[in-house]
Every structure is written in structure tokens, then in C-alpha cells.
Design a protein around this motif. Structure first.
Motif, mmCIF file in Angstrom:
data_model
loop_
_atom_site.group_PDB
_atom_site.id
_atom_site.type_symbol
_atom_site.label_atom_id
_atom_site.label_comp_id
_atom_site.label_asym_id
_atom_site.label_seq_id
_atom_site.Cartn_x
_atom_site.Cartn_y
_atom_site.Cartn_z
ATOM 1 N N GLU A 22 0.836 -1.198 0.000
ATOM 2 C CA GLU A 22 0.000 0.000 0.000
ATOM 3 C C GLU A 22 0.871 1.248 0.000
ATOM 4 O O GLU A 22 2.000 1.235 0.495
ATOM 5 N N LEU A 23 0.339 2.324 -0.550
ATOM 6 C CA LEU A 23 0.995 3.623 -0.440
ATOM 7 C C LEU A 23 0.605 4.197 0.917
ATOM 8 O O LEU A 23 -0.536 4.585 1.128
ATOM 9 N N GLU A 24 1.568 4.245 1.823
ATOM 10 C CA GLU A 24 1.256 4.637 3.196
ATOM 11 C C GLU A 24 1.388 6.129 3.444
ATOM 12 O O GLU A 24 0.665 6.712 4.249
ATOM 13 N N GLY A 25 2.338 6.787 2.757
ATOM 14 C CA GLY A 25 2.533 8.206 3.030
ATOM 15 C C GLY A 25 3.259 8.924 1.914
ATOM 16 O O GLY A 25 3.981 8.311 1.118
ATOM 17 N N ARG A 26 3.037 10.239 1.858
ATOM 18 C CA ARG A 26 3.704 11.105 0.886
ATOM 19 C C ARG A 26 4.295 12.288 1.652
ATOM 20 O O ARG A 26 3.641 12.853 2.526
ATOM 21 N N TYR A 27 5.528 12.660 1.309
ATOM 22 C CA TYR A 27 6.220 13.702 2.058
ATOM 23 C C TYR A 27 6.921 14.659 1.098
ATOM 24 O O TYR A 27 7.376 14.261 0.019
ATOM 25 N N ALA A 28 7.014 15.909 1.530
ATOM 26 C CA ALA A 28 7.676 16.913 0.702
ATOM 27 C C ALA A 28 9.176 16.668 0.641
ATOM 28 O O ALA A 28 9.812 16.894 -0.395
ATOM 29 N N ALA A 29 9.759 16.200 1.752
ATOM 30 C CA ALA A 29 11.204 15.969 1.778
ATOM 31 C C ALA A 29 11.554 15.006 2.903
ATOM 32 O O ALA A 29 10.764 14.784 3.828
ATOM 33 N N MET A 30 12.763 14.453 2.804
ATOM 34 C CA MET A 30 13.261 13.525 3.817
ATOM 35 C C MET A 30 14.754 13.742 4.002
ATOM 36 O O MET A 30 15.497 13.867 3.025
ATOM 37 N N LEU A 31 15.188 13.823 5.245
ATOM 38 C CA LEU A 31 16.613 13.814 5.574
ATOM 39 C C LEU A 31 16.943 12.409 6.044
ATOM 40 O O LEU A 31 16.527 11.984 7.122
ATOM 41 N N SER A 32 17.664 11.679 5.222
ATOM 42 C CA SER A 32 18.039 10.304 5.542
ATOM 43 C C SER A 32 19.458 10.311 6.099
ATOM 44 O O SER A 32 20.401 10.702 5.411
ATOM 45 N N HIS A 33 19.602 9.883 7.347
ATOM 46 C CA HIS A 33 20.908 9.930 8.016
ATOM 47 C C HIS A 33 21.509 8.533 8.160
ATOM 48 O O HIS A 33 22.600 8.261 7.683
ATOM 49 N N GLU A 34 20.789 7.662 8.820
ATOM 50 C CA GLU A 34 21.175 6.271 8.996
ATOM 51 C C GLU A 34 19.903 5.435 8.902
ATOM 52 O O GLU A 34 18.798 5.977 8.968
ATOM 53 N N THR A 49 8.551 15.568 11.264
ATOM 54 C CA THR A 49 8.569 14.354 12.076
ATOM 55 C C THR A 49 9.994 13.839 12.158
ATOM 56 O O THR A 49 10.658 13.677 11.131
ATOM 57 N N LEU A 50 10.471 13.594 13.381
ATOM 58 C CA LEU A 50 11.809 13.053 13.596
ATOM 59 C C LEU A 50 11.689 11.602 14.035
ATOM 60 O O LEU A 50 10.870 11.270 14.884
ATOM 61 N N ARG A 51 12.525 10.738 13.465
ATOM 62 C CA ARG A 51 12.490 9.317 13.789
ATOM 63 C C ARG A 51 13.898 8.821 14.109
ATOM 64 O O ARG A 51 14.869 9.208 13.462
ATOM 65 N N GLY A 52 13.993 7.956 15.115
ATOM 66 C CA GLY A 52 15.262 7.324 15.445
ATOM 67 C C GLY A 52 16.030 8.065 16.524
ATOM 68 O O GLY A 52 15.867 9.271 16.724
ATOM 69 N N VAL A 53 16.894 7.329 17.216
ATOM 70 C CA VAL A 53 17.611 7.905 18.355
ATOM 71 C C VAL A 53 18.579 9.004 17.942
ATOM 72 O O VAL A 53 18.968 9.828 18.767
ATOM 73 N N ALA A 54 18.990 9.036 16.677
ATOM 74 C CA ALA A 54 19.894 10.103 16.243
ATOM 75 C C ALA A 54 19.216 11.461 16.297
ATOM 76 O O ALA A 54 19.877 12.491 16.485
ATOM 77 N N PHE A 55 17.904 11.474 16.147
ATOM 78 C CA PHE A 55 17.164 12.732 16.122
ATOM 79 C C PHE A 55 16.268 12.937 17.337
ATOM 80 O O PHE A 55 15.948 14.068 17.687
ATOM 81 N N ARG A 56 15.859 11.840 17.941
ATOM 82 C CA ARG A 56 14.949 12.001 19.068
ATOM 83 C C ARG A 56 15.119 10.833 20.028
ATOM 84 O O ARG A 56 14.936 9.680 19.664
ATOM 85 N N SER A 57 15.480 11.148 21.251
ATOM 86 C CA SER A 57 15.695 10.129 22.267
ATOM 87 C C SER A 57 15.251 10.690 23.605
ATOM 88 O O SER A 57 15.243 11.909 23.813
ATOM 89 N N SER A 58 14.891 9.804 24.515
ATOM 90 C CA SER A 58 14.489 10.262 25.848
ATOM 91 C C SER A 58 15.652 10.942 26.566
ATOM 92 O O SER A 58 15.447 11.695 27.517
ATOM 93 N N ARG A 59 16.875 10.690 26.096
ATOM 94 C CA ARG A 59 18.045 11.282 26.743
ATOM 95 C C ARG A 59 18.534 12.545 26.031
ATOM 96 O O ARG A 59 19.482 13.187 26.481
#
Length: 454
Positions: free
Chosen positions: A257-269, A283-293
């Protein structure tokens, strides 16, 4: 004591207070407890136990055991594994940096779908209960999901169907994990789990190859889906057409399925990226961008810098960086914003026994404050120029080590942009403002880049 005294004077006030507590609990339960309540209607366990039960040993195991007992069949004994290692899932990073016109294609519940398609279940499940359970739950989930869409928004009926769908999804998606749980579950089967991951890798490879053959730029792929960038000029219909064409090549029970469409993405790891939605939200995803610490000041810096990066304003990224450094050195940043939240895993005695070999910031802060603590407790701490300190409510001493935080901003958080900029631009953007540069590089024409990784 005060409640009793008030009740003697104004009983209605106490009743309103108690009623408000009940209403608040009901609302929280509505938000968080729907899936557990739905599971309580299926699994032979009490609601309060299901609220925090692991889906494998807490839900699937009881369901399987009940099926065998109802059939008057003996249960297989727990058996240790034969030493076979569990093979991991596929995870690919195809390109890093900034991509535009990004689409995510996803296979809903990939591993359960593969279990159903290729009839992969535990070898010791001689009644075939696991596969029958997965088949039935998937069908019920789809029915509940469809019913929820038809029910009025905000209605009790819709909430019930959504809770049931969430409960089914939780159990179904745990079926694969149950297989690979080793000796923790009664019907575990690492060979079956490896067969599922093998089909998963093959399916993901087919999807990626076919998508690339249709002119898209692959960015990242794993069992959660495939991110790819489409050529300029493509319409939404073009995106849906490509996903539909590739989906038609997959096994019948594997639905793309097509789940989402985005204007841009910063792919780091892999699994660490930032997404710019078409409405401008980030939206930030992953510990490199968002962590409880992650310190609040650092997350604020990342968000502001990424927004400028997505706007092709590389000079603006430099300005955000300089502002953050200056604010730290001027101590304009509140103490709370340089602190990090940490879970304590050692008792006082355990830490003191290893303190000479390795000193750890959270425990040093607790010792400096002469405060006792419990294992599992969470505290907010920060580094001072001398040692460490706890964040205290209603106090903002701003006695933090500003140079330490300026350094981690430059050496740690700035690296999230290392793959989004040409090396010389990255060096110029995050150059130390205190170091004199005779020939400073102009950033007027600098732009984000996207680099192929594999």
C-alpha cells in the motif's frame, strides 16, 4: 484528614472531587486501555494482567494452551533450542542526505502475511493452532477496521471497533516474534522464524528491484516499508500506479500500500531520518534525532536547523548553529533545557563499588545532592563546571558547563547533517565561531545533497 474535614462541611464538593477522579481515569482508560480491554474478550487472562502483558508469553501462549486443552490434546513440553541462530531481517540504506518528493510504500503486517501465505508455523504445533489463530485474527482485524471507518467519528461504536482492530494488530504482529523467542515460549521454533525472515528478505528485494526499475530513487527499506523519491513532475496518480504495479507482483496475501507522501526527507542512517510533511510539519524518527536522553536545547536546535535545510537555506543552518552556541555561552538557555533524563539501573552500593573505575554523571549528581535513590527511578541531570547536578523544581541556577554543551552540539548533534551537505559545506556550516578563518567559505550557493550509499 483534610478530605474528611471538608466532607463534614461541604459533602457535595468531595463528591464532585471523587467524580472528577473517576471521569479522568475513564478518559485515560479510553485512550490507553482499549486494546487491552478488547484482548480480555479473547485471551484467557484478566484485563488488569493484559494491560502490561507481553504479547508473546502474555497473550499468544495462553490462546494456544487454551486451544489444546479444549481439544483434549497434550501440550508439548518446553524444549531448548538446538543452537540455530536467528537470522535477522533485511535493512537497507540506499541513499543518504536530503531527498524531495518522497513516498513510503508499506506491506501491512509483512511477517504475519508471509506466515499465512507460505503456511509457516511452529513444528511442534501439531494442531496448526498458530496459523489458524493468525488467519482468524487478520480477518477479524480487517472487519473491525472497516467497521470503524463506517461508524460515526467519536462514537462509542467507532472506539470499540478501533480498540478491537488495535488488539488484533498487536497479537498478529507478535506471532513472528513468538516463533523466534527461543525457550521463552512453549511453541517457539527458530527454524520457522528464519523461514519467515528469508521470505521477508526475498519480498523486500523484489519490491526494491521493481520500484527502482520504474524510475524511482530508493532511499531506505526494511520490514516497515520502503521510502523512495519520485522524479519531478510525477503526480499522485503516478505514485499510486507504481505502487500498484509492484504490489501486483507480490504473493496474494502480501498487500503493498501507499502509506505516506512527504515533501522531503533527511536520511541519516537506517531508521534515523526526518520527514517534512506537505503541510509543513516535521517528524523526527530514530535515536539520532529524538531520544528520551536528548537534551531539550539539542532537539530544538535539530528541528530549527532541519527546517532551514529543507528550505535549501544552508546559510540559515549556520545561523541556527551560531545562535545555539551563543545562547549557551550567554547562559540564556534554562538549566532544564541542558539536562537529560536518565533511568537509574544501579543501587547506591552497586555504583560505589565501581565508582573508582568509572564515574557516571547521574550517580555523581545524586551523590553531590546527598540523595538516596531507587533502581528504576528516572532523574534529570546536567553537567556543571565542577561535576554534575540534579534539576530541581522551581530552581534555575544556570551553572551548567556551557563549553561542554557547545562541544556536544558541534561534535555530536551537528553530525546529523554530515551526509546532507558536501564535506566542505559541512565544515563551513559547523566551524567553531571562535576560530578565525582567513578565507571563510561562502554558503550563498550551498545546497543539500543526496548521496547514493549502496
Amino acid at each position: 484528614d483534610r478530605i474528611h474535614a471538608v466532607y463534614g462541611i461541604d459533602p457535595d464538593r468531595v463528591r464532585r472531587y471523587a467524580r472528577a477522579d473517576v471521569e479522568e481515569v475513564a478518559q485515560i482508560s479510553r485512550l490507553l486501555g482499549g486494546a487491552a480491554f478488547a484482548l480480555a474478550q479473547m485471551a484467557p487472562r484478566r484485563y488488569e494482567r493484559l494491560a502490561d502483558a507481553g504479547p508473546a508469553t502474555g497473550v499468544i501462549d495462553p490462546l494456544l494452551v487454551r486451544a489444546y486443552l479444549r481439544a483434549n490434546e497434550a501440550l508439548p513440553a518446553h524444549a531448548p533450542g538446538d543452537g540455530t541462530e536467528h537470522s535477522g531481517a533485511a535493512l537497507h540504506l540506499y541513499a543518504a542526505g536530503v531527498a524531495r518528493r518522497v513516498v513510503k510504500a508499506d506491506v501491512a503486517s509483512l511477517y504475519p502475511s508471509l506466515m499465512r501465505e507460505f503456511r509457516i508455523g511452529p513444528a511442534r504445533d501439531r494442531l496448526g493452532v498458530m496459523l489458524a489463530l493468525v488467519d482468524r485474527l487478520v480477518e477479524q482485524r480487517l472487519a473491525a477496521k472497516a467497521a470503524a471507518k463506517l461508524a460515526p467519528a467519536g462514537s462509542a461504536e467507532r472506539h470499540t471497533h478501533e480498540a478491537m482492530s488495535a488488539a488484533m494488530k498487536l497479537v498478529v504482529n507478535s506471532a513472528y516474534g513468538y516463533l523466534g523467542a527461543g525457550g521463552l515460549t512453549r511453541f517457539s521454533d527458530v527454524h520457522a522464524a528464519n523461514e519467515v525472515t528469508r521470505h521477508g528478505r526475498e519480498t523486500l528485494a523484489l519490491m526494491c528491484n521493481e520500484l527502482a526499475a520504474r524510475g524511482v530513487t530508493l532511499l531506505e527499506a526494511d520490514t516497515d516499508g520502503v521510502y523512495f523519491a519520485v522524479p519531478e513532475g510525477w503526480t499522485t496518480d503516478d505514485e499510486r500506479r507504481v505502487v500498484a504495479e509492484v504490489g501486483a507482483l507480490l504473493p496474494p496475501l502480501v498487500q503493498l500500500e501507499l502509506e505516506g507522501r512527504y515533501a522531503a526527507m533527511l536520511s541519516h542512517e537506517p531508521k534515523n531520518y526526518a520527514l517534512l510533511h506537505h503541510d509543513g510539519t516535521l517528524t523526527l524518527r530514530g535515536v539520532a534525532f529524538r531520544s528520551s536522553r536528548t537534551e531539550p536545547f539539542a532537539e530544538r536546535f535539530l528541528r530549527a536547523a532541519i527546517e532551514r535545510l529543507f528550505a535549501d537555506d544552508v546559510a540559515g543552518v549556520r545561523a541556527v548553529f551560531l545562535h545555539a552556541i551563543d545562547a549557551l555561552r550567554r547562559r540564556e538557555v534554562p538549566t532544564y533545557d541542558v539536562s537529560s533524563r536518565t533511568r537509574l539501573s544501579k543501587s547506591r552500593d552497586e555504583y560505589l563499588a565501581t565508582r573508582e573505575a568509572r564515574r557516571e554523571l547521574p550517580y555523581e549528581a545524586l551523590l553531590a545532592a546527598n540523595r538516596r535513590w531507587d533502581v528504576g527511578e528516572r532523574v534529570r541531570v546536567y553537567r556543571t563546571r565542577e561535576s554534575a547536578a540534579l534539576v530541581e523544581e522551581d530552581r534555575d541556577p544556570r551553572d551548567y558547563d556551557s563549553e561542554h554543551y557547545a562541544r556536544i552540539l558541534r561534535e555530536q548533534y551537528a553530525t546529523r547533517f554530515s551526509r546532507a551537505l558536501a564535506p566542505e559545506d559541512f565544515a563551513a556550516v559547523f566551524a567553531d565561531p571562535d576560530q578565525l578563518q582567513l578565507f571563510a567559505r561562502s554558503l550563498a550557493d550551498a545546497r543539500p545533497v543526496l548521496t547514493r550509499v549502496s
